[in-house]
Design an enzyme around this catalytic site. Structure first.
Site: not given
Lengths: 479, 110, 531
Positions: C94, C170, C194
């Site tokens: 990420k 996210s 997330s």
């Protein structure tokens, strides 16, 4: 001016003497480094970095807090973020302490010139990180982060000081204490001890606190004194002409010796303090506290008092001998080596040893001359084994070589010539070599005796016992 | 869409927050953000309305770091970093190893 | 079956043995990326008509670097050395993590040009265990969001099951990449859910470890007391291996716990006999404003989801677990309001450092002074959602409001924590080994359906955020598909450092449901891709 009394509080930032920075492993001292060379991702606030607290910084702060007789060293204290924008603050916040600092309360007792003592209360004492440096250059600022993250202790007094002199005294004693404890080198010119002064005035007898101004950018104790005096005078003038003192921030200009109003705060004063989530609460348990307490030495003022009482030294001597810790240690070690007149030891330290220290630019502990050496020299002097001249020389020579003075004396035969017969022989030779002066002396110029002694000393390579030499010469001249 | 004027975040308060936050906004953003902020404050009104005294301690970290799992404190050792030059390379403006920024706005000196 | 779809632990074992080359594994990943990812997202890119046929998970896919790392692993094996338990597994990181030499952007314009000079600790540890970083994946800007729509790099990722729907956020890119077989593993972060929420939306396994279990060093910070790095993968065993590599104390992160790291795989297959697993009605409803605005109301979650969770509970009971009903967690409804406050305060402060001075975006416009530099750089660099969080943070931490909001929220957090302590207390009334809950109140919603309404969007995390407040671990595992074919996740929550227990229950569930019809369904984007 007599109707008004100044009310002064001092805020000091003290750079601690650790190896590494407070939150990262960069070197703490970078005074001589090129800009932005002593940095890492943590102290420059790169994305993703985290702080890791330095154990020694905590311990040095604890030691200082104990020396300030704080009311309580908090068993649990917290770090907090002070948020504001400034180019020398890479994270945009400073990690400091706020609601739960390391220590609360505290006291410093200062001896004043007139023999009275002044109690200065300490309002807060906490740990925080230093910011970088900015250099102003025409329309720009140049930023160096080398200093970011150096550990600081911030210490704030209550407004207990009543004159510029008292403020200077506080700083002198604080500096002495910091060096004594070896928690900071406290050199103001190197920014290791920084001071801001809060100054206000009030009618004598009042206990109200009026609007204060803040003086910044003073780089020496003398400058603090001058700046405060200047500001007190200015405030009195303002008040006496019917005006009001405004809460300005003032900048001291060293070159012109004047105060200038600084720009108002660039940032809002709301720092939005909150506990630093990247650090856990700082736990100081009984065992840790006990270990630090053990490290606390006899403090300078206590030692000074003891020198007066226990050794019977005059206050003047005690003051000089306890100015710096290793000098005080040197004194006591020399005395402990035995058999000396305490005052004699004191005199030698205040004169010869102190001169040596200044020449060499080290502390007493950094000399090659050790207390044992001085003790030997003083013993030989007392035994009349050597004369004063030789003694003084030996101090220098031992400093150069580190050799035991007794060994030097033996090896080089520096012992004082106190043997009457040899002296008589040498004296006769001296007189024979200077018939004119002999005649002058016998003719009434008795002051020439000094000259004769000098000549005889030269003949003996400075080793003659001067008292005996003089005696012998006088006898011979009287013949 | 609720009226942006509806809530404790007035235009004045909003402007103050934006100044504190040090960023510029477009007109559109301004309206959207102020209305969202007021909406969020409404949503947390129940929080605001709660009566909670100091007897309930604060929790800064969910996990209580008892002595068994508390990490040891960092020792005072110089580890240094070889990244100084790379860090400078990432800076927008550098001169003689200094970072360069425009001057700070200031008031006229007395 | 393509290498890209095979379970990671099997593939790694073969690479370790030498019967498979890491280079082949990595090539298969890149082939899949080529097939399903579509054009690389870019700053301010305009939408294109075929966007929603692709996933757009990757911001950066560095084939050269990955193949070099894979080759090094193969060499190690050939030399008789052990490359580690994750040997050759493709890892999508990420883009909130710093990886040395890569742009580490936080999906923000303000860091679009920031190349990290160091790598985050979890990345280093995964690489040391043999994983191969194949690229950086998209996320909500600075992890602020629950749909991945607020990224500055457009188009945002799509859900592989239905790319017109969000993958969640996210860590949308992470979950999507793993679901589509583009990567075996993803390293992501969970601050309010997330990792778990996108894992549920995309039908993969996502773990939020206990706070302090995995180092945050190198994680571009959002909310420091809530952020947790964690793994996502297609099955529980892979997640266990990834956690094993990452967990443990890091001297560079002073909040990592000195708790011992157990062997997470050791009892993975030991079953659930005798385990006490709780169900709570507080997790079958949410207390939130309705979509479109209005007063807060209590409403049930999606009935499909509730039914799936309750059926799973029954089946776990049949496998020997003791299901404890009606476990109270009465402060659950305060979790989102408290989160609004706490996370914003920390976020606003963490984002102070982005000022155009030291790295990242600096305005190209001429500026009169430093403040203008800050204002323009931050104004241009931050997206709207980021600005929203910063402003909220400024407000609720301002001196005059601080007590009413921030301090109060921190006390509410204590209530939430105590709810969990009560139910997990081995000497208490419930003595749970785990709580079984839905991960999300709904399945993946369409792109654009919620984005813009920050309040409603936040409530997507209503069932996941309590664990972040309390610091406890949580894992989401696929539990089924909804009536309209979108993944449903079930969440397991446990006491501090109980990841081994949660993974064990998750593994048991995998085994129980191994032959369920829904498990043979594949994400829509893989329809064109061969087996």
């Amino acid at each position: 001016m007599n109707e008004y009394e100044p009310v002064i509080g001092l805020e000091t930032h003290i750079q601690l003497k650790t190896e590494s920075k407070i939150f990262c492993g960069c070197r703490a001292d970078s005074w001589f480094d090129p800009p932005n060379s002593n940095i890492c991702p943590v102290c420059t606030g790169l994305p993703g970095v985290l702080p890791a607290i330095n154990e020694r910084a905590v311990e040095q702060a604890m030691l200082l807090a104990l020396a300030m007789s704080v009311d309580e060293l908090q068993p649990v204290s917290y770090f907090a973020r002070k948020n504001y924008f400034y180019p020398d603050l890479p994270k945009g916040y400073q990690i400091s302490q706020y609601d739960e600092p390391l220590a609360r309360g505290g006291l410093m007792v200062l001896p004043l010139a007139d023999g009275a003592s002044l109690k200065v209360r300490i309002a807060k004492l906490h740990l925080e990180e230093d910011a970088g440096k900015t250099v102003h250059q025409t329309d720009q600022r140049l930023i160096d982060f080398n200093r970011c993250g150096v550990p600081l202790v911030e210490m704030v007094t209550e407004p207990d000081l009543r004159s510029a002199d008292e403020a200077a005294t506080y700083l002198i004693r604080l500096r002495q204490l910091l060096r004594w404890l070896d928690v900071s080198d406290a050199d103001m010119e190197r920014g290791q001890l920084r001071c801001d002064a809060n100054v206000s005035i009030r009618p004598v007898g009042s206990d109200q606190l009026n609007t204060k101004t803040e003086i910044k950018n003073v780089n020496s104790i003398e400058a603090v004194r001058q700046a405060i005096e200047t500001e007190i005078a200015r405030q009195v003038t303002v008040v006496e002409s019917g005006g009001q003192v405004e809460p300005w921030t003032l900048d001291w200009d060293e070159d012109s010796g004047t105060l200038r109003k600084m720009r108002s705060k660039e940032t809002e004063a709301d720092y939005r303090y909150f506990r630093e989530p990247d650090l856990l609460p700082l736990h100081i348990d009984e065992a840790w506290l006990a270990r630090i307490k053990q490290q606390l030495p006899e403090l300078p003022l206590a030692r000074r008092a003891r020198f007066i009482e226990a050794y019977g030294l005059p206050a003047y001597d005690a003051e000089i001998l306890t100015e710096e810790r290793s000098l005080a240690d040197f004194f006591e070690a020399t005395v402990a080596a035995g058999g000396h007149d305490v005052k004699v030891v004191s005199n030698w330290l205040m004169n010869d040893v102190l001169r040596l220290i200044r020449e060499k630019g080290v502390s007493a502990g950094g000399l090659q001359l050790r207390p044992e050496h001085l003790s030997e020299i003083l013993a030989m002097l007392a035994d009349e084994q050597i004369n004063m001249t030789t003694a003084k020389e030996l101090v220098e020579r031992t400093e150069e070589s580190g050799e035991s003075p007794r060994q030097v004396v033996e090896r080089e035969g520096l012992g004082q010539v106190s043997d009457r017969d040899s002296l008589v022989k040498l004296a006769r030779r001296t007189l024979e070599a200077s018939p004119e002066q002999v005649a002058d002396y016998r003719g009434g110029k008795q002051t020439l005796i000094g000259w004769f002694v000098g000549q005889l000393m030269r003949q003996t390579g400075g080793k003659a016992n001067p008292q005996l030499a003089r005696q012998v010469l006088e006898e011979l001249l009287a013949e | 869409m609720p009226n942006p004027a509806d809530g404790p975040i007035t235009a004045e308060v909003f402007a103050h927050l934006v100044r504190l936050a040090q960023f510029e906004l477009t007109e559109q953003e301004r309206d959207y953000l102020r209305s969202e902020l007021n909406g969020q404050l409404k949503a947390i009104r129940q929080l605001e309305a709660m009566e909670i005294g100091d007897e309930l301690p604060i929790t800064s970290h969910g996990v209580p770091y008892g002595p068994a799992i508390r990490p040891p404190i960092r020792q005072d050792e110089i580890t240094g970093s070889p990244l100084a030059d790379e860090i400078l390379e990432g800076a927008p403006q550098v001169q003689d190893r200094y970072l360069v920024v425009p001057d700070i706005p200031h008031e006229e000196l007395k | 079956m393509s290498l890209a779809d095979r379970p990671g632990h099997e593939v790694a074992a073969e690479v370790r043995r030498g019967s498979l080359k890491a280079v082949e594994v990595v090539e298969a990943a890149f082939k899949r990326i080529e097939q399903v990812d579509g054009r690389r997202p870019a700053l301010g890119a305009e939408p294109q008509p075929d966007d929603q046929q692709f996933i757009h998970a990757f911001l950066l896919a560095d084939r050269q670097r990955a193949l070099a790392a894979a080759a090094a692993i193969d060499q190690k094996v050939a030399a008789g050395e052990d490359p580690g338990p994750l040997a050759g597994l493709p890892l999508a990181v990420k883009d909130i993590f710093c990886v040395r030499g890569t742009p580490s952007t936080a999906a923000s314009r303000i860091l679009a040009n920031f190349v990290a000079p160091y790598s985050a600790t979890p990345v280093e540890r995964l690489e040391a265990a043999g994983a191969v970083v194949i690229g950086k994946v998209n996320l909500d800007e600075f992890t602020f969001g629950s749909s991945n729509e607020s990224t500055a790099f457009l188009p945002p990722p799509g859900n592989p099951w239905r790319p017109t729907h969000v993958p969640g956020g996210s860590s949308g890119g992470s979950a999507a990449a793993v679901a589509a077989g583009e990567s075996a593993l993803s390293l992501a972060t969970d601050t309010a859910g997330s990792i778990r929420q996108p894992a549920a939306f995309c039908g993969v396994v996502g773990l939020k470890p206990t706070y302090g279990r995995v180092s945050r060093y190198g994680l571009i910070a959002f909310a420091s007391s809530l952020d947790c790095p964690g793994p996502a993968a297609r099955n529980v065993t892979d997640v266990a291996l990834a956690l094993q590599a990452m967990a443990g104390r890091d001297p560079r992160d002073a909040t990592t716990a000195a708790a011992p790291v157990p062997d997470y795989s050791e009892r993975l297959e030991a079953g659930v006999a005798g385990m006490r697993i709780g169900l709570s009605s507080d997790y079958f409803r949410i207390v939130a404003p309705p979509v479109g605005g209005g007063e807060i109301e209590t409403r049930p979650i999606d009935p499909d989801i509730e039914a799936t969770i309750r059926q799973a509970a029954e089946r776990l009971a049949q496998a020997g677990a003791v299901i404890v009903e009606d476990v109270p967690l009465s402060n659950t409804h305060l979790a989102i309001p408290a989160y609004f406050v706490i996370s914003r305060v920390e976020a606003a402060s963490n984002l102070h450092r982005y000022d155009g001075v030291k790295y990242g975006h600096r305005t190209a416009d001429p500026v009169a002074d430093l403040h203008q530099l800050y204002r323009k750089s931050r104004g241009e660099g931050f997206g709207t959602q980021v600005k929203l969080r910063i402003l909220m943070g400024m407000y609720v931490s301002a001196e005059q409001y601080e007590m009413a909001y921030y301090e109060k929220a921190l006390r509410v957090r204590t209530l939430i924590r105590r709810d969990f302590e009560e139910v997990f207390n081995p000497a208490g009334d419930y003595r749970l080994d785990a709580l079984l809950t839905p991960t999300t109140p709904t399945t993946a919603f369409p792109l654009g359906a919620v984005y813009g309404d920050s309040v409603v969007m936040q409530y997507a995390d209503a069932l996941t955020v309590p664990a972040n407040h309390a610091g406890i671990p949580g894992v989401s595992v696929p539990a089924g598909l909804s009536a309209d074919g979108l993944p449903i996740g079930l969440q397991l929550l446990g006491a501090d450092f109980s990841e081994a227990t949660l993974l064990r229950i998750g593994r048991t569930w995998e085994q129980i449901s191994a032959d369920d019809a829904w498990r043979s369904q594949r994400p829509m984007v893989l329809a064109e891709v061969g087996p």
